[in-house]
Design an enzyme around this catalytic site. Structure first.
Site, PDB file in Angstrom:
ATOM      1  NE  ARG A 208      -2.657  -1.298   3.519  1.00 55.75           N
ATOM      2  CZ  ARG A 208      -2.958  -2.520   3.966  1.00 55.75           C
ATOM      3  NH1 ARG A 208      -3.699  -3.325   3.245  1.00 55.75           N
ATOM      4  NH2 ARG A 208      -2.530  -2.943   5.141  1.00 55.75           N
ATOM      5  CG  PHE A 225     -10.070  -8.380  -6.256  1.00 54.56           C
ATOM      6  CD1 PHE A 225     -11.100  -9.311  -6.110  1.00 54.56           C
ATOM      7  CD2 PHE A 225      -9.345  -8.404  -7.450  1.00 54.56           C
ATOM      8  CE1 PHE A 225     -11.386 -10.242  -7.103  1.00 54.56           C
ATOM      9  CE2 PHE A 225      -9.624  -9.319  -8.457  1.00 54.56           C
ATOM     10  CZ  PHE A 225     -10.646 -10.243  -8.293  1.00 54.56           C
ATOM     11  CG  ASP A 247     -14.273  -5.667  -2.303  1.00 49.86           C
ATOM     12  OD1 ASP A 247     -13.045  -5.831  -2.180  1.00 49.86           O
ATOM     13  OD2 ASP A 247     -15.121  -6.444  -1.799  1.00 49.86           O
ATOM     14  CG  ASN A 274     -17.490 -11.022 -10.516  1.00 51.90           C
ATOM     15  OD1 ASN A 274     -16.285 -10.929 -10.762  1.00 51.90           O
ATOM     16  ND2 ASN A 274     -18.082 -12.175 -10.323  1.00 51.90           N
ATOM     17  CB  ALA A 275     -12.873  -8.097  -9.630  1.00 50.84           C
ATOM     18  CG  ASP A 295      -4.595  -7.524  -2.876  1.00 44.70           C
ATOM     19  OD1 ASP A 295      -4.168  -8.683  -2.905  1.00 44.70           O
ATOM     20  OD2 ASP A 295      -4.677  -6.853  -1.819  1.00 44.70           O
ATOM     21  CB  CYS A 335      -3.033 -13.828  -0.639  1.00 39.97           C
ATOM     22  SG  CYS A 335      -4.789 -13.965  -0.961  1.00 39.97           S
TER      23      CYS A 335
END
Ligand code: SAM
Length: 391
Positions: A208, A225, A247, A274-275, A295, A335
């Site tokens: 960030r 996101f 988001d 929805n991304a 992300d 992630c």
């Protein structure tokens, strides 16, 4: 104490500090184990290897807490480990009053996650064995942190896989529904009971901050996101002209809007979508951005989900590249524990080939340093991001 012998060949990995023993690697047990029971681990010939706890019902049957014969697992060992984790965080000089205090295997406390938000702590027990130490963990946190309150978050993995009877709620003192934390020079609302994870994605703190290097006054930026706006707020802070934050969670978007006010910023467009659909739509309309950050949540919860997850990441890279201006920047994160840095590079390479846009890697970022990873388990470096300039 229950004695476990491992099959021949497994001992070297354990002597090399790998802290897990899989169920088929157990040669013998001195008696039928109880779930969560402490064990002494020995090689096939009977030589000491370590102390751990066992859950005979799951694939990672034993997690090792100590490789030292003179350090058996006691409540004092658990408390000392938490104290060491705290001392380690203090010397990291994290520029925030919110940090991860205990990161499971990374702090030699498998099955335990503790995040600190100002004067409050959030705890998660992710294994049956660690859950048996809950009283010790909570009293140690009270002694070490002197918090106003501790909240326990239910962990679905623990519930589904390990069979822990998870509870959720305040386990010490009082915890308000919402608090404010600071990170660098920004403020964020945190909703511990209803927010995602323990309330915030602490692991992205350094990224960030990093995004600020790429944003010029007047830029057009996109945070896909966005959760509560971590990247979007930093983009706006650097003087971006237009920032769109996307988001699916209403709660996250609402907190994002309020974070914007809290930081005396304005003008971010908060979009509930929805991304994947949103990115497709931006591409169809021919929209272009100077900085795009993508992300997503974890797409691969287990090994078997990897091929689908890679398709998902590739699609995000393709869509991201298409809507980034020449000379602009794109960051894509994973992630997922099972997606390696190499996987992420490969999907970006394939995407670059497919959309015929040349890219130059300008940085790689990882989970911030209060989420330590251990060398013997490369997967514990679970969060990785690739930042490219699109030529
Ligand atoms: C890893 S978090 C993002 C963290 C954020 N960058 C930050 O710094 O706080 C992933 C976010 O994706 C959102 N999400 C999950 N699936 C989504 C989808 N299909 N479309 C849009 N958002 C989604 C979740 O609500 C969550 O806020």
């Amino acid at each position: 104490m229950l004695q476990v012998r491992v099959k021949p060949g497994i001992e070297d990995r354990i002597r090399g500090f790998f802290p897990w023993i899989y169920r088929p690697e157990i040669a013998s047990l001195s008696r039928k184990p109880k779930k969560g029971e402490l064990v002494v681990i020995r090689d096939f010939g009977g030589r000491f290897l370590g102390y751990g706890y066992i859950n005979p019902e799951v694939s990672i049957a034993i997690r090792i807490l100590s490789f030292d014969k003179n350090q058996p697992i006691t409540p004092d060992l658990i408390k000392n480990r938490i104290q060491e984790a705290y001392n380690y965080r203090k010397q990291l000089y994290i520029n925030s009053n919110a940090f991860r205090l205990v990161h499971s295997e990374g702090d030699l406390l498998p099955g335990l996650i503790v995040d600190v938000y100002d004067e409050y702590a959030v705890v998660e027990f992710t294994t049956y064995g660690m859950n048996l130490f809950r009283e010790t963990v909570i009293s140690s946190l009270v002694d070490i942190l002197k918090p106003k309150g501790i909240y326990e978050k239910a962990n679905l993995t623990a519930c589904k896989i390990e069979g822990v009877e998870v509870s959720e709620g305040v386990v010490y003192g009082k915890v308000p529904e919402e608090i404010v934390i600071w990170e660098h020079d920004m403020y964020y609302y945190i909703n511990i009971p209803h927010g995602q994870k323990t309330g915030f994605f602490l692991d992205q703190r350094n990224s960030r901050r990093f995004v600020r290097n790429l944003v010029e006054p007047g830029s057009r930026c996109l945070d896909v996101f966005c959760h509560t706006g971590g990247f979007a707020l930093n983009m706006k802070k650097m003087g971006a002209n237009e920032v769109i934050a996307v988001d699916l969670s209403d709660l996250a978007l609402d907190m994002g809007r309020r974070n914007e006010q809290l930081n005396n910023l304005s003008g971010i467009k908060w979009v509930n979508a929805n991304a994947f659909d949103f990115l497709k739509e931006m591409d169809r309309k021919g929209e272009k951005f100077d900085v795009v950050v993508i992300d997503p949540p974890s797409f691969a919860k287990n090994r078997h989900a990897l091929p689908n997850a890679l398709r998902g990441y590739k699609e995000l890279c393709v869509r991201g590249l298409k809507i980034t201006k020449s000379g602009g920047y794109l960051a894509v994160f994973s992630c997922s524990f099972h997606v390696t840095e190499q996987h992420l590079f490969e999907v970006m390479t394939q995407a670059s080939y497919d959309v015929k846009r040349q890219v130059r890697v300008i940085a790689k970022t990882f989970q911030d340093k209060d989420h330590p990873w251990i060398l013997q388990m490369p997967n514990t470096l679970y969060l990785k991001g690739i930042w490219v300039e699109v030529i």
